[in-house]
Design a protein around this motif. Sequence first.
Motif, short mmCIF file in Angstrom:
data_model
loop_
_atom_site.label_atom_id
_atom_site.label_comp_id
_atom_site.label_asym_id
_atom_site.label_seq_id
_atom_site.Cartn_x
_atom_site.Cartn_y
_atom_site.Cartn_z
N ILE A 130 8.52 -1.55 11.91
CA ILE A 130 7.44 -2.23 11.21
C ILE A 130 6.43 -1.21 10.69
O ILE A 130 5.97 -1.27 9.54
N LEU A 131 6.08 -0.24 11.53
CA LEU A 131 5.13 0.80 11.12
C LEU A 131 5.70 1.66 10.00
O LEU A 131 4.98 2.07 9.08
N MET A 132 7.02 1.90 10.06
CA MET A 132 7.64 2.72 9.03
C MET A 132 7.65 1.99 7.69
O MET A 132 7.34 2.58 6.65
N VAL A 133 7.97 0.71 7.70
CA VAL A 133 7.94 -0.10 6.48
C VAL A 133 6.53 -0.11 5.88
O VAL A 133 6.33 0.05 4.68
N ASN A 134 5.54 -0.28 6.75
CA ASN A 134 4.14 -0.30 6.32
C ASN A 134 3.73 1.03 5.72
O ASN A 134 3.06 1.10 4.68
N GLY A 135 4.16 2.13 6.35
CA GLY A 135 3.81 3.46 5.86
C GLY A 135 4.45 3.77 4.51
O GLY A 135 3.79 4.33 3.62
N VAL A 136 5.73 3.41 4.35
CA VAL A 136 6.41 3.63 3.06
C VAL A 136 5.70 2.84 1.96
O VAL A 136 5.48 3.35 0.85
N ALA A 137 5.32 1.60 2.27
CA ALA A 137 4.62 0.76 1.28
C ALA A 137 3.27 1.37 0.91
O ALA A 137 2.86 1.32 -0.25
N MET A 138 2.56 1.92 1.89
CA MET A 138 1.27 2.57 1.60
C MET A 138 1.46 3.76 0.66
O MET A 138 0.63 4.00 -0.23
N LEU A 139 2.53 4.50 0.86
CA LEU A 139 2.82 5.64 -0.01
C LEU A 139 3.06 5.17 -1.45
O LEU A 139 2.51 5.73 -2.40
N VAL A 140 3.86 4.12 -1.59
CA VAL A 140 4.14 3.56 -2.92
C VAL A 140 2.85 2.99 -3.53
O VAL A 140 2.54 3.22 -4.71
N GLY A 141 2.10 2.26 -2.70
CA GLY A 141 0.86 1.64 -3.18
C GLY A 141 -0.15 2.67 -3.66
O GLY A 141 -0.82 2.47 -4.68
N GLY A 142 -0.27 3.77 -2.93
CA GLY A 142 -1.19 4.83 -3.33
C GLY A 142 -0.81 5.41 -4.69
O GLY A 142 -1.67 5.68 -5.53
N GLY A 143 0.50 5.56 -4.92
CA GLY A 143 0.97 6.06 -6.22
C GLY A 143 0.67 5.09 -7.35
O GLY A 143 0.25 5.49 -8.44
N ILE A 144 0.87 3.79 -7.09
CA ILE A 144 0.59 2.77 -8.11
C ILE A 144 -0.90 2.75 -8.47
O ILE A 144 -1.27 2.72 -9.64
N VAL A 145 -1.74 2.81 -7.44
CA VAL A 145 -3.18 2.79 -7.69
C VAL A 145 -3.61 4.03 -8.47
O VAL A 145 -4.48 3.97 -9.34
N ALA A 146 -2.99 5.17 -8.17
CA ALA A 146 -3.33 6.40 -8.88
C ALA A 146 -3.07 6.27 -10.38
O ALA A 146 -3.81 6.82 -11.21
N VAL A 147 -2.03 5.50 -10.75
CA VAL A 147 -1.69 5.31 -12.16
C VAL A 147 -2.68 4.39 -12.86
O VAL A 147 -3.12 4.65 -13.99
N PHE A 148 -3.07 3.29 -12.16
CA PHE A 148 -3.90 2.27 -12.80
C PHE A 148 -5.37 2.35 -12.41
O PHE A 148 -6.17 1.51 -12.81
N ALA A 149 -5.75 3.37 -11.63
CA ALA A 149 -7.10 3.41 -11.06
C ALA A 149 -8.21 3.36 -12.10
O ALA A 149 -9.24 2.72 -11.89
N LYS A 150 -8.03 4.05 -13.23
CA LYS A 150 -9.09 4.12 -14.23
C LYS A 150 -9.46 2.75 -14.78
O LYS A 150 -10.59 2.53 -15.20
N ARG A 151 -8.51 1.83 -14.78
CA ARG A 151 -8.72 0.54 -15.45
C ARG A 151 -9.32 -0.52 -14.54
O ARG A 151 -9.69 -1.60 -14.99
N VAL A 152 -9.39 -0.25 -13.25
CA VAL A 152 -9.84 -1.28 -12.30
C VAL A 152 -11.11 -0.81 -11.59
O VAL A 152 -11.13 0.26 -10.98
N PRO A 153 -12.19 -1.61 -11.66
CA PRO A 153 -13.42 -1.25 -10.94
C PRO A 153 -13.15 -1.19 -9.44
O PRO A 153 -12.34 -1.97 -8.92
N PRO A 154 -13.81 -0.27 -8.71
CA PRO A 154 -13.53 -0.15 -7.27
C PRO A 154 -13.85 -1.41 -6.48
O PRO A 154 -13.19 -1.71 -5.49
N GLN A 155 -14.86 -2.20 -6.93
CA GLN A 155 -15.18 -3.45 -6.23
C GLN A 155 -14.00 -4.42 -6.30
O GLN A 155 -13.65 -5.07 -5.31
N LEU A 156 -13.39 -4.51 -7.49
CA LEU A 156 -12.23 -5.41 -7.66
C LEU A 156 -11.05 -4.90 -6.86
O LEU A 156 -10.32 -5.69 -6.24
N LEU A 157 -10.86 -3.59 -6.85
CA LEU A 157 -9.77 -2.99 -6.08
C LEU A 157 -9.92 -3.33 -4.60
O LEU A 157 -8.95 -3.74 -3.93
N LEU A 158 -11.13 -3.20 -4.09
CA LEU A 158 -11.40 -3.52 -2.69
C LEU A 158 -11.20 -5.00 -2.40
O LEU A 158 -10.61 -5.37 -1.37
N ALA A 159 -11.66 -5.86 -3.30
CA ALA A 159 -11.52 -7.31 -3.11
C ALA A 159 -10.05 -7.72 -3.09
O ALA A 159 -9.63 -8.57 -2.29
#
Length: 420
Positions: free
Chosen positions: A267-296
Amino acid sequence: METVQPSTKASNLLQNKFLQTILLSNMLLQIGIWVRNFAILLFVAEKTSNDPYAISLISVAEFAPIFVFSFIGGTFADRWRPKRTMVWCDLLSAVSVFVVLLTIHFGSWQSVYLVAFISAILSQFSQPSGMRLFKYHVPEEQLQQGMALFQSLVATFMVLGPMLGTFVYSRFGLEISIAVMGVAFLLSALVLIRLPEDVQEDRPAAVKGQFRQEFVEGFRYVWQSQVLRVLGLVFILAGLAVGVAQALNLFIVTERLGKSEEFLQYILMVNGVAMLVGGGIVAVFAKRVPPQLLLAIGMLVGAVCTVIVGYSQSVPLTLVTQFINGLVFPCIHIGISTMILKWSQSSIVGRVNGVLNPMFIGMMVVSMSFAGVLKDAFPLVAIYAGAGVLFLMGAFVLVPIMRHKAPEYTAEAQQVQAQL
């Protein structure tokens, strides 16, 4: 204050010398920390025959300094030169590790707790200094992408760290594992020498009571900013939710899914792999999304996933939910870090971080402490539903600041280094 003209053209984020250096330093620190964590955990468990009290002291050694030194460390980080502070903290961590290693070698195995304790204290001075340097050396429009790269690095070691730590300890034993940590911190200090030189600030001569004044100023600064006040409340709610969910993960595996304790690692491994992928996705789209919306978004999806994990008795459903939860978790970390940087002047970033960070850690430790009591009083389904509600509340309290724009600090705009 010495001023440096900002770069006239935005450089590629990965070509930023500061970011290259800080990521390499953090990679070395992550290696040392994960090897240390698992070496101490496995050694204490083996030495004490899995005594719960002895094992719980490891968490105390890691988290207690945050309560005591976070406010103080943040204040000093704003007073001292950040590059010099980070280099010295890593050097002192390395020296302390080798001193403790000698103590362990000559018979006092309880000294292993000091390795985590001293390192945690020094990190409370180093981490806010790193935030200040981030503010100086990363252009405003790239802050969120930079934080996403940090999150990806952390997620990578969430997957690889446990395997690396377990391998080093089982293959080489405690003393070599602790030595690996010392070498990693020493190499990190050497890498940090590559950082651009500190911006010189003209500060008034130290006077009696000035530290107390600056200490209080950090709390006042957070209180006077609506965005930072709301962020503090989000820290509290998220800390309570994360703490209780993490503490009871093992019971989800054994009671709700009917699996052995070893299944938790998957379970922890699946979660960690997903966090790695998620971090990469956010890095691509980060400029377009306000941090408040990202957090929400992170809080809302976290709320739904936490409730589903509590209800689910299906292994595939739980694994898919954990993957989705890990995918959006970087939104919480990146959103929070970006908001702290954007809504704080560089001269007070350390203190703002020192005020807000203990709110999350403190509430997480509190909820972890009460998790056993809650488990005796309520079913897991109800506890996880309650944690989901806390995440949901965290998302709703962000609504009033959703349209707020980060202030522009004109004086700071001139402090971006020419090295970019």
